[in-house]
Enzyme design. Structure first.
Site, PDB file in Angstrom:
ATOM      1  CB  SER A  47      -1.159  -2.011  10.581  1.00  0.00           C
ATOM      2  OG  SER A  47      -1.371  -1.818   9.056  1.00  0.00           O
ATOM      3  NE  ARG A  54       5.467  -3.921   8.724  1.00  0.00           N
ATOM      4  CZ  ARG A  54       5.830  -3.789   7.475  1.00  0.00           C
ATOM      5  NH1 ARG A  54       6.880  -3.038   7.440  1.00  0.00           N
ATOM      6  NH2 ARG A  54       5.291  -3.880   6.330  1.00  0.00           N
ATOM      7  CG  ASP A  76       6.265   1.935   5.990  1.00  0.00           C
ATOM      8  OD1 ASP A  76       6.024   1.886   4.649  1.00  0.00           O
ATOM      9  OD2 ASP A  76       5.193   1.753   6.757  1.00  0.00           O
ATOM     10  CG  PHE A  96       1.288   8.512  13.187  1.00  0.00           C
ATOM     11  CD1 PHE A  96       2.109   9.243  12.641  1.00  0.00           C
ATOM     12  CD2 PHE A  96       0.998   7.195  12.418  1.00  0.00           C
ATOM     13  CE1 PHE A  96       2.646   9.240  11.409  1.00  0.00           C
ATOM     14  CE2 PHE A  96       1.698   6.801  11.328  1.00  0.00           C
ATOM     15  CZ  PHE A  96       2.168   7.887  10.777  1.00  0.00           C
ATOM     16  NE  ARG A 139       2.558  -6.509  12.754  1.00  0.00           N
ATOM     17  CZ  ARG A 139       2.181  -6.437  11.527  1.00  0.00           C
ATOM     18  NH1 ARG A 139       1.172  -5.661  11.208  1.00  0.00           N
ATOM     19  NH2 ARG A 139       2.678  -7.132  10.797  1.00  0.00           N
ATOM     20  CD  GLU A 198      -2.797   9.956  13.947  1.00  0.00           C
ATOM     21  OE1 GLU A 198      -2.863  11.168  13.745  1.00  0.00           O
ATOM     22  OE2 GLU A 198      -2.801   9.360  13.102  1.00  0.00           O
TER      23      GLU A 198
END
Lengths: 314, 272
Positions: free
Chosen positions: A34, A164, A114, A80, A7, A55
């Site tokens: 993020s 991530r 998460d 999402f 990312r 979204e």
């Protein structure tokens, strides 16, 4: 080995693209920090649209921007982007082959703490099932930059899967990326591991372990899940007799599914799929989760050892 | 307002309605009810309001129309054909294998269709995207979008409504075809969307409520909407489902059922 999150590489690549191509616009759904689209927002605020926590609307707006000649990149977490907005991607984007790029971050179980609700392990399967979409899963930062650049060249929808945590940098700066053309990372004739995304580094590690036992493993980096490089898959089947796939995704419908479909039809050999089993994830550190679900070099090596004994004709 | 112009547009709307009946009759399926209810709005847009060039359908400065309630495809196809985007004879290929006239509009198959729609709730977001692109490119084209009243039960519509106001998209003008009926019955019974005008106003839109079958009111509303600055505009058009064909008017049964040959004849006689 140097580690960079894909990312982060995405955020940098977007800024470069923004400089080169005034038609590139970026949308996010309240996760710009993020997903790293915040970098683009800082440089080109007039071409950045935060769509809020919505979204479906983000993807629909991107479809309209693309219909009017823009090259929108949409980002949010993979769960999402592909799940919440699936039918919008299908009907407003893919159906009309609109030039929308979806670069989804935090894919797979390595989003970690998460927990299962945020761990996207079905996004490849969802995107791969849609006609007209190119599905890219870069293995490292270098490949991510190349994939983002390639996405702009592709006329039509592209899904880019990003993660991530930091992952090892596998490629040199001279790396050449061609969508739909797999990269053979190392040679070997006893078995092939076809890996994608962060599992490419793991596959190389597993191949290193097996080499010490005299098992020569070919490692194929399948950075494009669709269109799949069937020639590379069939060559692996023909030349090494057995394939183990490795992905940070459900064993259902992702890389393993795509490889098995191709092998069954054209050159049947055993195909073993290493991935997240048919379960939802849970909270934990990325490393702990990779261990729990068997996405480690040791487990992958075990699978290859088992696979080699099941080779057809042996 | 110019009486001749109004008369010409009313006659055009009648012709559009005749096409809707003929097309759905020939296809044996389709959605006449919601096509007829929006015929006056669509006629006003295509024959008076919008800046378009049928000979150059991809002209960058053209106004755009997004039929968010994509099942009303027959009204859009009829307008496009009458406007010269493709031969009127082709209308009778509606819903046939190989025809560019898909059951719901497909932008890749038919010139003049700006967005593939039909899955309800998606059109306004697309219209917003086009409007944002216009702003980025410094172009002054406008984007018109037609929503159904049942359609606005979709949550995504309100995401888009919010975004259009947030980004102050004053180049977006939406119509709500407020005919009060959806497949399962009256909108008020299935899932009430009232009070619609207040809802759109609360979302930051400029809102007008008009008689959606009064050509003069439609044109005046568009004029007023064009003058609004800093806000998207919603024109709530009070309409009658099946408008123009007595036995279809206000009948929920005609949402998605095509007229049989004798019904086609009766409807065309009424629309003569």
């Amino acid at each position: 080995m140097r580690k960079i999150a894909t990312r982060d590489a995405y955020g940098e690549a977007l800024v470069e693209l923004g400089r080169e191509n005034p038609d590139v616009v970026v949308l996010d759904a309240d996760l710009a920090k993020s997903t790293k689209t915040i970098e683009f927002a800082k440089h080109f605020p007039e071409r950045f649209f935060d769509m809020g926590i919505a979204e479906q609307n983000m993807i629909g707006t991107a479809a309209g921007l693309a219909a009017a000649g823009k090259i929108p990149f949409c980002s949010t977490f993979a769960i999402f982007a592909t799940g919440r907005a699936f039918e919008i991607i299908r009907n407003s984007v893919a159906y009309s082959r609109l030039n929308v790029k979806i670069a989804a971050s935090h894919a797979g179980i390595t989003v970690g703490e998460d927990g299962g609700s945020h761990q996207s392990v079905e996004d490849i399967a969802l995107m791969r099932s849609l006609p007209n979409i190119t599905v890219l899963v870069p293995a490292d930062a270098v490949e991510t930059r190349a994939a983002v650049r390639a996405a702009v060249q592709i006329q039509g929808p592209v899904y880019i899967r990003l993660g991530r945590p930091g992952v090892p940098v596998l490629h040199g700066d001279d790396f050449h990326f061609e969508p739909g053309r797999a990269v053979t990372m190392r040679g070997g004739n006893d078995a092939t591991i076809i890996a994608t995304g962060i599992m490419v580094a793991t596959a190389l590690e597993a191949a290193g372990l097996l080499e010490q036992e005299g098992i020569g493993v070919r490692v194929v980096n399948m950075h494009t899940i669709k269109p799949l490089d069937e020639e590379a898959v069939i060559a692996a089947a023909r030349e090494t007799g057995v394939i183990v796939t490795a992905e940070e995704h459900s064993v259902i419908g992702g890389l393993g599914g795509a490889v098995a479909e191709a092998v069954c039809a054209r050159h049947p050999v055993p195909v073993y799929r290493v991935g997240v089993p048919d379960v939802f994830g849970e909270s934990g550190k990325p490393g702990e989760l990779l261990e729990k679900y068997g996405l480690t070099a040791a487990h992958l090596a075990d699978k290859v050892r088992e696979a080699v004994t099941k080779k057809v004709g042996r | 307002m110019d009486g001749e112009k109004i008369k010409r547009l009313e006659e055009k709307a009648r012709e559009i309605r005749r096409h809707i009946i003929r097309m759905t009759g020939a296809a044996g399926s389709g959605h006449p009810g919601g096509s007829l209810s929006s015929a006056d709005i669509v006629t006003a847009l295509y024959f008076e309001v919008m800046r378009i060039d049928p000979k150059n359908p991809r002209w960058p400065d053209r106004d755009r129309f997004v039929l968010s309630k994509g099942h009303a495809a027959p009204v859009l196809y009829a307008a496009l054909a009458e406007r010269g985007f493709f031969p009127v004879e082709d209308l009778l290929t509606l819903r046939r294998l190989g025809s560019p006239l898909q059951g719901h509009p497909d932008m890749k198959k038919l010139p003049g269709v700006e967005m593939s729609t039909g899955s309800l709730g998606q059109g306004l977001a697309c219209a917003n995207g086009m409007a944002l692109a216009a702003r980025l490119d410094g172009r002054d084209y406008r984007v018109y979008v037609l929503l159904g009243d049942g359609e606005i039960q979709e949550g995504m519509v309100w995401e888009a409504a919010m975004a259009a106001a947030h980004y102050r998209l004053d180049n977006v003008t939406a119509f709500l075809d407020h005919n009060g009926l959806q497949i399962d019955g009256p909108v008020a019974k299935v899932m009430s969307v009232e009070p619609v005008a207040e809802k759109w106003r609360a979302f930051g839109w400029d809102v007008q409520v008009i008689d959606g079958h009064n050509m003069e009111e439609i044109l005046q509303a568009v004029e007023k909407a064009r003058a609004v600055r800093g806000k998207p505009q919603m024109i709530v058009a009070e309409t009658v489902k099946g408008k123009g064909v007595s036995f279809m008017e206000n009948m929920v049964e005609w949402h998605g059922v095509a007229p049989k040959p004798d019904e086609v004849e009766r409807a065309l006689a009424e629309l003569a």
